[in-house]
Design a protein around this motif. Structure first.
Motif, PDB file in Angstrom:
ATOM      1  N   GLU A  16       6.668   6.028  -9.638  1.00  0.00           N
ATOM      2  CA  GLU A  16       6.291   5.827 -11.040  1.00  0.00           C
ATOM      3  C   GLU A  16       6.369   7.117 -11.860  1.00  0.00           C
ATOM      4  O   GLU A  16       6.347   7.080 -13.089  1.00  0.00           O
ATOM      5  CB  GLU A  16       4.908   5.188 -11.172  1.00  0.00           C
ATOM      6  CG  GLU A  16       3.795   5.862 -10.416  1.00  0.00           C
ATOM      7  CD  GLU A  16       3.684   5.441  -8.953  1.00  0.00           C
ATOM      8  OE1 GLU A  16       2.765   5.948  -8.297  1.00  0.00           O
ATOM      9  OE2 GLU A  16       4.497   4.650  -8.466  1.00  0.00           O
ATOM     10  N   ALA A  17       6.512   8.264 -11.206  1.00  0.00           N
ATOM     11  CA  ALA A  17       6.635   9.544 -11.915  1.00  0.00           C
ATOM     12  C   ALA A  17       8.060   9.805 -12.395  1.00  0.00           C
ATOM     13  O   ALA A  17       8.286  10.672 -13.241  1.00  0.00           O
ATOM     14  CB  ALA A  17       6.190  10.690 -10.999  1.00  0.00           C
ATOM     15  N   GLU A  19      10.239   8.185 -14.314  1.00  0.00           N
ATOM     16  CA  GLU A  19      10.572   7.977 -15.728  1.00  0.00           C
ATOM     17  C   GLU A  19      10.156   9.185 -16.576  1.00  0.00           C
ATOM     18  O   GLU A  19      10.937   9.677 -17.396  1.00  0.00           O
ATOM     19  CB  GLU A  19       9.900   6.709 -16.250  1.00  0.00           C
ATOM     20  CG  GLU A  19      10.346   6.343 -17.654  1.00  0.00           C
ATOM     21  CD  GLU A  19       9.777   5.015 -18.120  1.00  0.00           C
ATOM     22  OE1 GLU A  19       9.704   4.829 -19.342  1.00  0.00           O
ATOM     23  OE2 GLU A  19       9.410   4.172 -17.279  1.00  0.00           O
ATOM     24  N   GLU A  20       8.949   9.664 -16.377  1.00  0.00           N
ATOM     25  CA  GLU A  20       8.492  10.835 -17.131  1.00  0.00           C
ATOM     26  C   GLU A  20       9.243  12.100 -16.705  1.00  0.00           C
ATOM     27  O   GLU A  20       9.561  12.949 -17.526  1.00  0.00           O
ATOM     28  CB  GLU A  20       6.987  11.026 -16.958  1.00  0.00           C
ATOM     29  CG  GLU A  20       6.413  11.994 -17.957  1.00  0.00           C
ATOM     30  CD  GLU A  20       4.896  12.030 -17.960  1.00  0.00           C
ATOM     31  OE1 GLU A  20       4.340  12.902 -18.645  1.00  0.00           O
ATOM     32  OE2 GLU A  20       4.263  11.211 -17.277  1.00  0.00           O
ATOM     33  N   ASN A  22      12.362  12.246 -15.699  1.00  0.00           N
ATOM     34  CA  ASN A  22      13.664  12.188 -16.362  1.00  0.00           C
ATOM     35  C   ASN A  22      13.554  12.505 -17.856  1.00  0.00           C
ATOM     36  O   ASN A  22      14.455  13.131 -18.422  1.00  0.00           O
ATOM     37  CB  ASN A  22      14.321  10.823 -16.153  1.00  0.00           C
ATOM     38  CG  ASN A  22      14.905  10.681 -14.773  1.00  0.00           C
ATOM     39  OD1 ASN A  22      15.365  11.649 -14.185  1.00  0.00           O
ATOM     40  ND2 ASN A  22      14.889   9.467 -14.243  1.00  0.00           N
ATOM     41  N   ALA A  23      12.469  12.104 -18.491  1.00  0.00           N
ATOM     42  CA  ALA A  23      12.265  12.417 -19.911  1.00  0.00           C
ATOM     43  C   ALA A  23      12.135  13.929 -20.116  1.00  0.00           C
ATOM     44  O   ALA A  23      12.692  14.485 -21.070  1.00  0.00           O
ATOM     45  CB  ALA A  23      11.025  11.694 -20.432  1.00  0.00           C
ATOM     46  N   ILE A  24      11.421  14.595 -19.224  1.00  0.00           N
ATOM     47  CA  ILE A  24      11.274  16.053 -19.313  1.00  0.00           C
ATOM     48  C   ILE A  24      12.627  16.723 -19.106  1.00  0.00           C
ATOM     49  O   ILE A  24      13.009  17.624 -19.861  1.00  0.00           O
ATOM     50  CB  ILE A  24      10.237  16.570 -18.301  1.00  0.00           C
ATOM     51  CG1 ILE A  24       8.838  16.077 -18.680  1.00  0.00           C
ATOM     52  CG2 ILE A  24      10.266  18.103 -18.213  1.00  0.00           C
ATOM     53  CD1 ILE A  24       7.784  16.290 -17.608  1.00  0.00           C
ATOM     54  N   THR A  27      14.745  16.481 -22.143  1.00  0.00           N
ATOM     55  CA  THR A  27      14.309  17.418 -23.184  1.00  0.00           C
ATOM     56  C   THR A  27      14.961  18.783 -23.008  1.00  0.00           C
ATOM     57  O   THR A  27      15.302  19.441 -23.980  1.00  0.00           O
ATOM     58  CB  THR A  27      12.773  17.567 -23.159  1.00  0.00           C
ATOM     59  OG1 THR A  27      12.182  16.282 -23.362  1.00  0.00           O
ATOM     60  CG2 THR A  27      12.286  18.524 -24.224  1.00  0.00           C
ATOM     61  N   LYS A  65       5.707  21.804 -16.714  1.00  0.00           N
ATOM     62  CA  LYS A  65       5.558  20.397 -17.106  1.00  0.00           C
ATOM     63  C   LYS A  65       5.899  19.466 -15.950  1.00  0.00           C
ATOM     64  O   LYS A  65       5.218  18.461 -15.737  1.00  0.00           O
ATOM     65  CB  LYS A  65       6.447  20.091 -18.307  1.00  0.00           C
ATOM     66  CG  LYS A  65       5.948  20.710 -19.587  1.00  0.00           C
ATOM     67  CD  LYS A  65       6.884  20.445 -20.738  1.00  0.00           C
ATOM     68  CE  LYS A  65       6.385  21.179 -21.986  1.00  0.00           C
ATOM     69  NZ  LYS A  65       7.304  21.000 -23.117  1.00  0.00           N
ATOM     70  N   LEU A  69       3.121  16.643 -13.226  1.00  0.00           N
ATOM     71  CA  LEU A  69       3.260  15.208 -12.994  1.00  0.00           C
ATOM     72  C   LEU A  69       2.624  14.809 -11.669  1.00  0.00           C
ATOM     73  O   LEU A  69       2.823  15.474 -10.655  1.00  0.00           O
ATOM     74  CB  LEU A  69       4.742  14.813 -12.982  1.00  0.00           C
ATOM     75  CG  LEU A  69       5.526  15.016 -14.276  1.00  0.00           C
ATOM     76  CD1 LEU A  69       6.997  14.699 -14.044  1.00  0.00           C
ATOM     77  CD2 LEU A  69       4.959  14.160 -15.383  1.00  0.00           C
TER      78      LEU A  69
END
Length: 85
Positions: A16-17, A19-20, A22-24, A27, A65, A69
């Motif tokens: 579940e980590a 998705e976040e 990949n978003a980081i 960025t 960052k 997570l």
């Protein structure tokens, strides 16, 4: 501005980590040289290696960052190569 080459290694134990994570990475995509991901199904973990070329503060921010997570362990290795942009 000076940049450094570094490798951020990640071990992801909680799917579940991702998705976040990949978003980081998205960025900071302008600093990413390449990325390799290995699913280790027998141990139910994912191993990711991200090569970057960025200013020291950007590498630290990205690594920090990612390390915050839940279910993600990180380690950053810096090269001695420092270049002016």
């Amino acid at each position: 501005m000076e940049t450094r080459v570094a490798v951020i290694s990640l071990i992801v134990t909680q799917p579940e980590a991702v998705e976040e994570l990949n978003a980081i990475l998205h960025t900071y995509s302008s600093y990413i040289i390449g990325r390799m991901g290995l699913p280790y199904r027998q141990k139910n973990v994912n191993i990711i290696c991200v090569a970057v070329d960025a200013p020291q503060n950007i590498i630290s921010a990205m690594s920090g960052k990612l390390g915050l997570l839940a279910g993600v362990n990180t380690k950053t290795v810096y090269s001695n190569v420092i270049a002016k942009e």
